[in-house]
Design a protein around this motif. Structure first.
Motif, PDB file in Angstrom:
ATOM      1  N   GLU B 180      41.297  35.441  32.162  1.00  0.00           N
ATOM      2  CA  GLU B 180      42.527  35.396  33.698  1.00  0.00           C
ATOM      3  C   GLU B 180      41.592  35.374  34.351  1.00  0.00           C
ATOM      4  O   GLU B 180      41.396  34.691  35.539  1.00  0.00           O
ATOM      5  N   GLY B 190      47.609  33.046  40.663  1.00  0.00           N
ATOM      6  CA  GLY B 190      48.555  33.903  39.584  1.00  0.00           C
ATOM      7  C   GLY B 190      49.107  33.515  38.950  1.00  0.00           C
ATOM      8  O   GLY B 190      49.673  33.747  37.555  1.00  0.00           O
ATOM      9  N   TRP B 191      50.666  33.113  38.784  1.00  0.00           N
ATOM     10  CA  TRP B 191      51.327  32.460  37.939  1.00  0.00           C
ATOM     11  C   TRP B 191      51.084  31.405  37.355  1.00  0.00           C
ATOM     12  O   TRP B 191      51.213  32.425  35.579  1.00  0.00           O
ATOM     13  N   ILE B 193      47.919  31.860  35.757  1.00  0.00           N
ATOM     14  CA  ILE B 193      46.973  32.395  35.173  1.00  0.00           C
ATOM     15  C   ILE B 193      47.940  33.325  33.923  1.00  0.00           C
ATOM     16  O   ILE B 193      47.825  33.235  32.427  1.00  0.00           O
TER      17      ILE B 193
END
Lengths: 274, 286
Positions: B180, B190-191, B193
């Motif tokens: 990550e 973030g999404w 990942i």
């Protein structure tokens, strides 16, 4: 506030806490608060009746006994599944999960049908003078049923990872199979066995669906504590009584949860030796 | 291991008593499994079909049974996705970050497994019931929770809460955060990942957790019993319908129960298949 490398902490923790809060924390607090409000004397007035005490005695007594039986049966089954190769072993292994997945009401119906005086097993036990359905024996049986997978599934991975060096050493020193089992393997399995025992106990104490059909819920005889909680809510609208009794059950579960945590830590320490 | 197998094999060759002991143990274990688990399962189907196929089909096609099936599916369709997201969110928070109270959070996620379903229902009544903490406020806003669908969902979410999180947390813990973090340094959001790195790596464990969660959600009895008020055709889920039929029509109760038993057999079969085909992607220890 610590610095986080990855994003999404607020969102994930926020959602987790929202669900936990509305489904678990708030209800938990409400129960503890309601019980606390009663005060010791008010609490005892709800708990100290003959009917409630009989139910608590049965719930805790039968579940203790059931967890002991589960531990013995679970050790046998886990041992055979891990150590021996035989026909239908995989099917047998898959079967162990049945009580986890079978809805409790369905399990209760099935056990009752099986052990009623006209059932497959019940009709054969009757001439021997053994009655299971609508007796305390029935309560015990249902509790053994629901707790059974916990011991097997807790033991299996540990048995599989059991280092055979110690057994081999015992073997070369002339220990008999029985000695190897009792003096070498069993002590190593002890923390795991106790963990499985505690998990089975926790499940059996709180069990409702599978017990109430086969128990017949006879006053002072086969009423379990969860059944009384339901009775107090449903037919007597006695929320205080139900809350007082629920608090006893909840505290017992919390203590068992802590015990399981301690036992698992103990088992992990033993894992170094294994 | 090889040495021991050899040793055991020698044992077996040397003494026929050891072979006998082994046979006795296997036989005893199979007897336990058959007597304790297989017979009850068979009893359900035997009772369900005792009065013939026509009776069976009629029993499972009763309007009240159909309504119960529909309600059970509705409750599961709301509670399971809620739980899926909860499991992912809890696992993300628990495995990628350090924060105070983390151990307590972990214990709280596990808590519903050890609380009696009846006690869970009671706790929900004390918050959302007419005389509960939020009762007056909910009533003044015209929201009914207890004796209605929302309470069934709440009770179901409570009892199934740990299923998904419990599969994901140990797995994601073992996988660590390196991939990550690598994605982050390469500029992923973030999404991105989550959907491109994390989710693919946990998908089988996620499915496994959802499967178990769904079985429990559709079969839950105690907690739902307490909060539903079991109004026929309205708040009766399938297990509650079984309970009510049991009082009046023994064979019909078993016919409806056999639907749930079928779901159980199906669940266990898929569970085994997942363990067999994708065992490496699930957490070790299953």
């Amino acid at each position: 506030m610590t610095h986080h490398v990855l994003p999404g902490f607020r969102l994930s923790a926020g959602y987790t806490l929202t669900v936990l809060g509305s489904c678990v924390l708030l209800p938990l607090a409400a129960l503890l608060w309601t019980a606390f409000e009663l005060g010791p004397s008010g609490w005892w007035a709800q708990i100290g009746t003959r009917r409630v005490l009989a139910a608590l005695r049965l719930s805790f007594g039968a579940s203790l006994l059931a967890a002991i039986i589960d531990t013995l049966l679970g050790l046998l089954v886990a041992w055979v599944l891990v150590r021996y190769r035989f026909a239908f072993r995989r099917v047998c292994d898959a079967l162990v999960d049945l009580p986890f997945a079978l809805p409790t009401a369905v399990a209760g119906l099935a056990l009752t049908a099986l052990y009623a005086s006209n059932g497959w097993i019940g009709s054969r036990l009757l001439p021997l003078g053994i009655e299971v359905a609508y007796t305390r024996l029935g309560v015990l049986l249902a509790m053994v049923f629901v707790g059974f997978p916990f011991v097997v599934r807790t033991l299996q991975p540990v048995l599989e990872s059991l280092d055979t060096d110690l057994e081999e050493a015992a073997y070369t020193l002339g220990a008999s199979p029985r000695q190897r089992f009792l003096k070498v393997i069993l002590p190593l399995l002890l923390p795991t066995l106790l963990t499985g025992f505690a998990l089975a106990l926790a499940r059996a104490v709180g069990e409702y669906g599978s017990v109430i059909f086969i128990s017949g819920n006879r006053l002072f005889q086969t009423e379990i504590a969860p059944y009384l909680i339901v009775q107090k809510i449903e037919s007597q609208y006695d929320y205080r009584g139900a809350a007082a009794l629920s608090a006893v059950m909840l505290i017992a579960s919390l203590l068992l949860l802590i015990a399981v945590g301690v036992l698992q830590r103990w088992a992990r320490r033993w894992a170094v030796i294994r | 291991m090889a040495a021991l197998s050899a040793a055991i094999a020698m044992d077996v060759r040397v003494s026929s008593s050891a072979r006998l002991g082994r046979g006795v143990l296997i036989l005893a274990a199979i007897s336990v499994l058959v007597g304790l688990l297989v017979l009850p399962l068979m009893a359900i189907f035997a009772e369900a079909f005792r009065r013939g196929l026509a009776f069976y089909l009629n029993a499972v096609r009763e309007p009240e049974t159909i309504a119960a099936i529909r309600l059970t599916l509705t409750v599961a369709a709301i509670a399971v996705p809620l739980n899926l997201v909860f499991g992912l969110a809890a696992a993300w928070a628990m495995t990628h970050f350090q924060f105070p109270g983390k151990a307590l959070l972990g214990a709280l996620i596990d808590l519903p497994f050890s609380v009696s379903p009846v006690v869970a229902g009671m706790m929900l009544i004390l918050v959302y019931g007419k005389y509960g903490w939020l009762g007056a406020w909910l009533e003044s806003h015209g929201i009914q929770i207890i004796f209605a669908l929302p309470s069934l969902v709440l009770a179901t979410v409570f009892v199934t809460l740990p299923f998904v999180a419990r599969e994901l947390i140990p797995l994601m813990q073992a996988q660590g955060s390196e991939q990550e973090e690598a994605a982050l340094t390469l500029g992923a959001s973030g999404w991105q990942i989550f959907f491109r790195v994390t989710l693919p790596r946990v998908r089988w464990a996620l499915l496994y957790g959802v499967l178990l969660c769904n079985a429990r959600a559709m079969g839950e009895f105690g907690a739902v019993y307490v909060v539903s008020g079991h109004l026929r055709g309205i708040t009766n889920t399938l297990p509650l319908q079984v309970d009510q039929l049991y009082e009046e029509n023994f064979s019909a109760a078993f016919a409806v129960a056999s639907l749930l038993a079928l779901l159980t057999v199906l669940t266990l079969a898929i569970k085994r298949l997942l363990e067999w085909r994708h065992g490496d992607h699930l957490n070790a220890g299953h």
